[in-house]
Write a protein that holds these residues in place. Sequence first.
Motif, short mmCIF file in Angstrom:
data_model
loop_
_atom_site.label_atom_id
_atom_site.label_comp_id
_atom_site.label_asym_id
_atom_site.label_seq_id
_atom_site.Cartn_x
_atom_site.Cartn_y
_atom_site.Cartn_z
N ALA A 1 0.83 -1.21 0.00
CA ALA A 1 0.00 0.00 0.00
C ALA A 1 0.87 1.26 0.00
N ASP A 2 0.37 2.30 -0.64
CA ASP A 2 1.04 3.60 -0.61
C ASP A 2 0.41 4.50 0.47
N TYR A 3 -0.81 4.18 0.82
CA TYR A 3 -1.51 4.91 1.89
C TYR A 3 -2.53 3.93 2.48
N PRO A 4 -3.10 4.22 3.63
CA PRO A 4 -4.04 3.25 4.21
C PRO A 4 -5.35 3.15 3.43
N ASP A 5 -5.84 1.92 3.29
CA ASP A 5 -7.18 1.71 2.71
C ASP A 5 -8.24 2.12 3.73
N SER A 6 -7.85 1.98 5.01
CA SER A 6 -8.82 2.30 6.07
C SER A 6 -8.07 2.82 7.31
N ILE A 7 -8.73 3.71 8.01
CA ILE A 7 -8.15 4.19 9.26
C ILE A 7 -9.20 4.11 10.37
N ASP A 8 -8.71 3.92 11.59
CA ASP A 8 -9.54 4.10 12.77
C ASP A 8 -9.34 5.54 13.18
N LEU A 9 -10.41 6.29 13.30
CA LEU A 9 -10.29 7.72 13.54
C LEU A 9 -11.01 8.11 14.82
N LYS A 10 -10.24 8.46 15.82
CA LYS A 10 -10.85 8.85 17.10
C LYS A 10 -11.14 10.35 17.07
N ILE A 11 -12.39 10.73 17.32
CA ILE A 11 -12.72 12.15 17.24
C ILE A 11 -13.07 12.77 18.60
N THR A 12 -13.22 11.94 19.61
CA THR A 12 -13.52 12.52 20.92
C THR A 12 -13.16 11.55 22.04
N ASP A 13 -12.89 12.10 23.19
CA ASP A 13 -12.67 11.30 24.39
C ASP A 13 -13.83 11.49 25.36
N TYR A 14 -14.87 12.22 24.89
CA TYR A 14 -16.02 12.47 25.75
C TYR A 14 -16.98 11.28 25.70
N VAL B 1 -5.64 7.04 13.82
CA VAL B 1 -5.40 8.48 13.94
C VAL B 1 -6.27 9.01 15.08
N ASP B 2 -5.64 9.71 16.00
CA ASP B 2 -6.34 10.26 17.17
C ASP B 2 -6.37 11.79 17.03
N LEU B 3 -7.56 12.33 16.72
CA LEU B 3 -7.66 13.78 16.53
C LEU B 3 -7.82 14.52 17.86
N VAL B 4 -7.89 13.78 18.97
CA VAL B 4 -7.93 14.43 20.29
C VAL B 4 -6.50 14.76 20.72
N LYS B 5 -5.66 13.73 20.71
CA LYS B 5 -4.26 13.96 21.11
C LYS B 5 -3.37 14.35 19.94
N LYS B 6 -3.93 14.32 18.73
CA LYS B 6 -3.18 14.63 17.50
C LYS B 6 -2.00 13.67 17.32
N GLU B 7 -2.31 12.39 17.47
CA GLU B 7 -1.29 11.34 17.36
C GLU B 7 -1.73 10.31 16.32
#
Length: 292
Positions: A33-46, A257-263
């Motif tokens: 792969a050159d990039y992910p076909d799928s990602i797990d994307l966390k958008i909140t910790d609430y 990808v964690d958009l809360v911690k930006k990691e």
Amino acid sequence: MRPLAKYKNGNYEVVLYEDGTKVKFTDADDFRADYPDSIDLKITDYCENNCPMCHEMSSREGRHGDLRHPIIDTFPAGMEAAIGGGNPLAHPDLLPFLERLKERGIIANLTVNVIDLKKKRDLVENLLSSRLIYGLGVSCSAYDEDAVTFALEHPNVVLHLINGIFPIADYEKLRGKNLKVLILGYKNVGKGKSFFSPTVRDRMRETKALLPVILKGFNVISFDNLALEQLDVRGVIGEERFREIYMGEDGDASMYVDLVKKEYSLSSSSEERCMIAGSLRECFHELRKKKE
Ligand code: SF4
């Protein structure tokens, strides 16, 4: 069946169908792969549910992620994003975010707990009917009649069951109903560490023993990589069948990808995390370098 997305990624072609089936083709010996076909994307910790085994450590004090983060503009069209939290339905920017993903050709799927689905059923139905999301994962810690009814009414709903949490007897209640289920491995991180007990261990052992029966009772049954390992799915279905359906290790064509911690990291249970810097493709290449 009509394809939802068709694209080339690295040395292979991907066709994703409306029911969530993904088929990959290549003339090469392996898929690169050159990039992910799928990602797990966390958008909140609430989250208000305070589950005792929450590996995400989500709570009422949990922060929401930045849904305007520049990495989002680098997501490739056709890629699947499995959006979760915390409770993603609680994020105040969820709707504009999903609209933006749709405009960019990203296939958004959402995972919610059945408790939150019951509170916001109308919102979730609107997201499905307006195709802002294609698939919906409903997490159930035990058999739930409302979750089953919802899944039977909506073809792209998959019940998420955690190995070691979901009771053995409840598999029997789900079997034979033409349902789609995803079995997730038990994550020994976050609150999952202190929640792990002889009861959980015994339940994992019993689920493994019952797997040949469980495999026969559903319209579709799938596993994350952790569950594949914990339940020895390869040993039960045999090498040949396993090779046909296996989508690869974490990081082969997927990432977290964690958009809360930006990691970002290989998966949500990886302890090693990196701060997001650059495009999604660049982050993915960094992970691949570390993996090799
Ligand atoms: S396991 Fe899910 S529903 Fe439970 S507290 Fe954690 S994020 Fe919330």
